[in-house]
Design a protein around this motif. Structure first.
Motif, PDB file in Angstrom:
ATOM      1  N   SER A  30      14.336 -42.411  57.676  1.00  0.00           N
ATOM      2  CA  SER A  30      13.627 -43.551  57.085  1.00  0.00           C
ATOM      3  C   SER A  30      12.278 -43.791  57.754  1.00  0.00           C
ATOM      4  CB  SER A  30      14.489 -44.823  57.161  1.00  0.00           C
ATOM      5  OG  SER A  30      14.756 -45.154  58.507  1.00  0.00           O
ATOM      6  N   GLN A  31      12.163 -43.399  59.047  1.00  0.00           N
ATOM      7  CA  GLN A  31      10.891 -43.514  59.767  1.00  0.00           C
ATOM      8  C   GLN A  31      10.057 -42.228  59.673  1.00  0.00           C
ATOM      9  OE1 GLN A  31       9.851 -46.387  61.278  1.00  0.00           O
ATOM     10  NE2 GLN A  31      11.699 -47.292  60.379  1.00  0.00           N
ATOM     11  N   ARG A  32      10.574 -41.254  58.928  1.00  0.00           N
ATOM     12  CA  ARG A  32       9.921 -39.941  58.809  1.00  0.00           C
ATOM     13  C   ARG A  32       9.677 -39.336  60.187  1.00  0.00           C
ATOM     14  NH1 ARG A  32      11.643 -41.275  54.514  1.00  0.00           N
ATOM     15  NH2 ARG A  32      10.495 -41.289  52.532  1.00  0.00           N
ATOM     16  N   ALA A  33      10.718 -39.359  60.996  1.00  0.00           N
ATOM     17  CA  ALA A  33      10.648 -38.796  62.351  1.00  0.00           C
ATOM     18  C   ALA A  33      12.001 -38.182  62.670  1.00  0.00           C
ATOM     19  CB  ALA A  33      10.288 -39.867  63.373  1.00  0.00           C
ATOM     20  N   CYS A  34      12.316 -37.050  62.033  1.00  0.00           N
ATOM     21  CA  CYS A  34      13.614 -36.424  62.275  1.00  0.00           C
ATOM     22  C   CYS A  34      13.501 -34.915  62.162  1.00  0.00           C
ATOM     23  CB  CYS A  34      14.671 -36.971  61.307  1.00  0.00           C
ATOM     24  SG  CYS A  34      14.402 -36.576  59.579  1.00  0.00           S
ATOM     25  N   ALA A  35      14.563 -34.249  62.548  1.00  0.00           N
ATOM     26  CA  ALA A  35      14.579 -32.792  62.530  1.00  0.00           C
ATOM     27  C   ALA A  35      15.943 -32.292  62.085  1.00  0.00           C
ATOM     28  CB  ALA A  35      14.256 -32.237  63.918  1.00  0.00           C
ATOM     29  N   VAL A  36      15.939 -31.129  61.461  1.00  0.00           N
ATOM     30  CA  VAL A  36      17.175 -30.402  61.176  1.00  0.00           C
ATOM     31  C   VAL A  36      17.303 -29.362  62.272  1.00  0.00           C
ATOM     32  CG1 VAL A  36      18.421 -28.954  59.541  1.00  0.00           C
ATOM     33  CG2 VAL A  36      16.885 -30.754  58.680  1.00  0.00           C
ATOM     34  N   ARG A  37      18.431 -29.383  62.974  1.00  0.00           N
ATOM     35  CA  ARG A  37      18.651 -28.457  64.088  1.00  0.00           C
ATOM     36  C   ARG A  37      19.887 -27.610  63.842  1.00  0.00           C
ATOM     37  NH1 ARG A  37      15.678 -29.854  68.676  1.00  0.00           N
ATOM     38  NH2 ARG A  37      14.640 -31.890  68.507  1.00  0.00           N
ATOM     39  N   GLY A  53      20.986 -25.730  68.742  1.00  0.00           N
ATOM     40  CA  GLY A  53      19.946 -26.645  69.187  1.00  0.00           C
ATOM     41  C   GLY A  53      18.535 -26.266  68.781  1.00  0.00           C
ATOM     42  N   HIS A  54      18.382 -25.153  68.043  1.00  0.00           N
ATOM     43  CA  HIS A  54      17.057 -24.731  67.607  1.00  0.00           C
ATOM     44  C   HIS A  54      16.564 -25.605  66.458  1.00  0.00           C
ATOM     45  CE1 HIS A  54      18.684 -20.690  69.131  1.00  0.00           C
ATOM     46  NE2 HIS A  54      17.879 -21.183  70.061  1.00  0.00           N
ATOM     47  N   VAL A  55      15.282 -25.954  66.479  1.00  0.00           N
ATOM     48  CA  VAL A  55      14.701 -26.739  65.384  1.00  0.00           C
ATOM     49  C   VAL A  55      14.513 -25.827  64.175  1.00  0.00           C
ATOM     50  CG1 VAL A  55      12.698 -28.044  64.596  1.00  0.00           C
ATOM     51  CG2 VAL A  55      13.555 -28.374  66.915  1.00  0.00           C
ATOM     52  N   VAL A  56      15.144 -26.195  63.067  1.00  0.00           N
ATOM     53  CA  VAL A  56      15.016 -25.467  61.808  1.00  0.00           C
ATOM     54  C   VAL A  56      13.837 -26.030  61.020  1.00  0.00           C
ATOM     55  CG1 VAL A  56      16.155 -24.991  59.591  1.00  0.00           C
ATOM     56  CG2 VAL A  56      17.472 -24.960  61.733  1.00  0.00           C
ATOM     57  N   ALA A  57      13.770 -27.373  60.961  1.00  0.00           N
ATOM     58  CA  ALA A  57      12.699 -28.038  60.223  1.00  0.00           C
ATOM     59  C   ALA A  57      12.395 -29.387  60.859  1.00  0.00           C
ATOM     60  CB  ALA A  57      13.091 -28.215  58.761  1.00  0.00           C
ATOM     61  N   GLN A  58      11.125 -29.741  60.867  1.00  0.00           N
ATOM     62  CA  GLN A  58      10.676 -31.026  61.394  1.00  0.00           C
ATOM     63  C   GLN A  58      10.140 -31.843  60.221  1.00  0.00           C
ATOM     64  OE1 GLN A  58      10.751 -31.552  64.919  1.00  0.00           O
ATOM     65  NE2 GLN A  58      10.387 -33.708  64.461  1.00  0.00           N
TER      66      GLN A  58
END
Length: 202
Positions: A143-150, A154-159
């Motif tokens: 909702s704050q547009r501050a998240c990631a798919v991991r 633990g690797h970041v897939v998408a920010q």
């Protein structure tokens, strides 16, 4: 020659890139109730679109389309008595085959806020392995547009919502790392959008 990037297809390998992808998500005009959103690349070309209930006429159902408008992913929220008694809301993502949902490829669990203190949104890719209960998780605040798919490792897939870039409710950026399935990421974003009562919800 460039370094080889391992591909991790979930919807299809055609949606995996050897380089980082910067996508822009733009909400459809508010005149289209529950109209969903459009995803473009750096060159403003439409690469995906998501139809919400205002377009397809059914609550708790979403359709992800490719840049040509072909339906590639059907997503629906599971219902029924078992679902009502569960501590999680469950979403199922299916490949589309000749315009009809066919193969189940992922499940997403969204904890019900009143029943579960641990609010992690987790995704399981089918078929399930015996020793794992999830493959990806969403961390941070959509909702704050501050998240990631991991990934589970633990690797970041998408920010989602990138610092230094224009970010808002109706327009925001998503950076997908090399090798990961962009259509899958858009499918997860579509569910998050619906969970938070945004563009895909009527």
């Amino acid at each position: 020659m460039g370094a080889y990037t391992a591909l991790t297809p979930i919807v299809s390998k055609i949606f995996c890139s050897n380089s980082q992808a910067v996508l822009m998500v733009r909400r459809r005009p508010p005149t289209v109730s529950g109209g969903g959103f459009v995803v473009t690349d750096r060159d403003q070309r439409v690469v995906f679109s998501v139809d919400g209930c205002g377009i397809i006429g059914a609550s708790g159902q979403l359709i992800v389309r490719d840049g040509d408008g072909t339906a590639i992913l059907f997503i629906h929220k599971k219902g029924g008595i078992v679902q009502a008694l569960s501590i999680n809301n469950w979403w199922k993502g299916y490949l589309m085959d000749y315009g009809e949902p066919s193969k189940l490829i992922f499940s997403l669990q969204d904890p019900k806020p009143l029943l579960c203190m641990n609010g992690d949104v987790r995704v399981t890719v089918e078929p399930k392995g015996r020793k794992r209960h999830w493959d990806y998780e969403v961390t941070g605040s959509f909702s704050q547009r501050a998240c990631a798919v991991r990934s589970r490792a633990g690797h970041v897939v998408a920010q989602i919502g990138v610092k230094g870039m224009l970010v808002g409710k109706d327009f925001y950026h998503v950076v997908v790392q090399p090798g990961y399935d962009q259509a899958f990421v858009v499918g997860v974003i579509a569910i998050l959008d619906n969970i938070h009562g945004e563009s895909t919800r009527c």
